[in-house]
Scaffold this active site. Sequence first.
Site, mmCIF file in Angstrom:
data_model
loop_
_atom_site.group_PDB
_atom_site.id
_atom_site.type_symbol
_atom_site.label_atom_id
_atom_site.label_comp_id
_atom_site.label_asym_id
_atom_site.label_seq_id
_atom_site.Cartn_x
_atom_site.Cartn_y
_atom_site.Cartn_z
ATOM 1 N NE ARG A 131 41.928 42.882 30.237
ATOM 2 C CZ ARG A 131 43.237 43.147 30.280
ATOM 3 N NH1 ARG A 131 44.122 42.170 30.150
ATOM 4 N NH2 ARG A 131 43.675 44.379 30.455
ATOM 5 C CG HIS A 142 43.072 48.891 27.529
ATOM 6 N ND1 HIS A 142 42.369 48.740 28.706
ATOM 7 C CD2 HIS A 142 44.300 48.320 27.755
ATOM 8 C CE1 HIS A 142 43.121 48.108 29.593
ATOM 9 N NE2 HIS A 142 44.293 47.851 29.033
ATOM 10 C CD GLN A 157 47.577 51.177 29.591
ATOM 11 O OE1 GLN A 157 47.455 50.117 30.171
ATOM 12 N NE2 GLN A 157 48.545 52.028 29.885
ATOM 13 C CG ASP A 199 49.509 47.505 22.576
ATOM 14 O OD1 ASP A 199 50.116 46.721 23.333
ATOM 15 O OD2 ASP A 199 48.282 47.411 22.347
ATOM 16 C CB CYS A 250 49.449 49.597 27.274
ATOM 17 S SG CYS A 250 49.512 48.332 25.998
ATOM 18 N NE ARG A 278 45.063 50.487 33.576
ATOM 19 C CZ ARG A 278 44.955 49.271 33.016
ATOM 20 N NH1 ARG A 278 45.962 48.769 32.332
ATOM 21 N NH2 ARG A 278 43.824 48.597 33.099
HETATM 22 N N1 CP Z 1 48.148 47.156 30.162
HETATM 23 C C1 CP Z 1 47.327 46.193 30.606
HETATM 24 O O1 CP Z 1 46.084 46.302 30.520
HETATM 25 O O2 CP Z 1 47.955 45.122 31.145
HETATM 26 P P1 CP Z 1 47.275 43.735 31.555
HETATM 27 O O3 CP Z 1 46.821 43.070 30.273
HETATM 28 O O4 CP Z 1 48.349 42.965 32.266
HETATM 29 O O5 CP Z 1 46.092 44.016 32.428
HETATM 30 N N1 NVA Z 2 46.420 45.513 22.518
HETATM 31 C C1 NVA Z 2 46.703 44.617 23.611
HETATM 32 C C2 NVA Z 2 46.698 45.359 24.896
HETATM 33 C C3 NVA Z 2 47.050 44.542 26.112
HETATM 34 C C4 NVA Z 2 46.985 45.319 27.386
HETATM 35 C C5 NVA Z 2 45.700 43.466 23.609
HETATM 36 O O1 NVA Z 2 44.517 43.719 23.370
HETATM 37 O O2 NVA Z 2 46.102 42.338 23.835
#
Ligand code: CP
Ligand code: NVA
Length: 321
Positions: free
Chosen positions: A117, A144, A147, A239, A278, A306
């Site tokens: 990440r 993502h 997701q 989102d 999400c 997930r």
């Molecule tokens: N939806 C999602 O990726 O959640 P987190 O940021 O908590 O991992």
């Molecule tokens: N768009 C959001 C998704 C979090 C799961 C971010 O990147 O923070």
Amino acid sequence: MTAVTARARRPASRPRHLLSSADLGPDGQERVLALAAALRRGRHAGRAPGHGLEGRMVAMLFEKPSLRTRVTFDAGITALGGHAIYLGPDEVGIGRRETATDVARNLVRWVDAIVFRTFAHTTLVELAEASSVPVINALSDLEHPCQALADMLTLAGRLGSLRGRRLAFIGDGNNVCHSLLLAGSNAGLRLSVATPPGYEPSPIVVRDALELARRSGGSVEIGTDPRAAVAGADAVYTDTWTSMGAEAEADLRRIRFAGYRVDAALLAGAPDALVMHCLPAHRGEEISDEALDGPTSVVLDQAENRLYVQQALLLDLLEAS
Ligand code: CP
Ligand code: NVA
């Protein structure tokens, strides 16, 4: 030796890494979703999922916070007999202490897969290019994909076949929107996106999604009118207005996105639509409590799913299934 053998047997639709929702292709996506659905059925029936990741080590490199991604990878890997090693934002220092390339060159000496990440998608690509083991995008500024796989599994669980079903995405044309466009187009969904002017999804992602939709019989429409996007939708997705890393823009975004809240008024255009997010949600901003907690909300199914899609993905990429 094992990795070489595995690569030699890898079918065309099995990518080396999952950086983008486009990487699996329609066949690979269907294969992973079928395995994920079987893992879900097994867990719901109280059956153990087997030991497909026995002896496998997975590094989980996180430069941003996480609840769902971290826990579902860790729990999913452990349940399959593997071991996850979490490396948080303060530990590795990619770009400060060491380059992404050097981090990858070290990690591949110890682990069988890397879950990453990060902020810039280019950092993910740099790490993947230097990695001889599968790299999975656990969220970047561009995509993502884990997701979106969970979202496809959720929709299929509720709607059956996804071909021709209508999904509206309201809000920021961000990483989640991008992966939905690509995974949804792989699956033959009819996608409508409504964002404030200036916050549209990347034209490159839209071009790729249009090409996938052309082959699957799906469609992609990008606009700025949330009511038009939602009309007749089978599912409505939103989102956060401010993604991780863009916090300095939060006040401006609250103003620009004010007409893009998913709430009862907007959902009046699609009263039976599934409500998707999400998570984490910013209650009262991009979504009202009523919509998030309402009878058609599937946000917790998305979160649960997930677990299965990431187990399936690891088994598929490591060919251990
Ligand atoms: N939806 C999602 O990726 O959640 P987190 O940021 O908590 O991992
Ligand atoms: N768009 C959001 C998704 C979090 C799961 C971010 O990147 O923070």
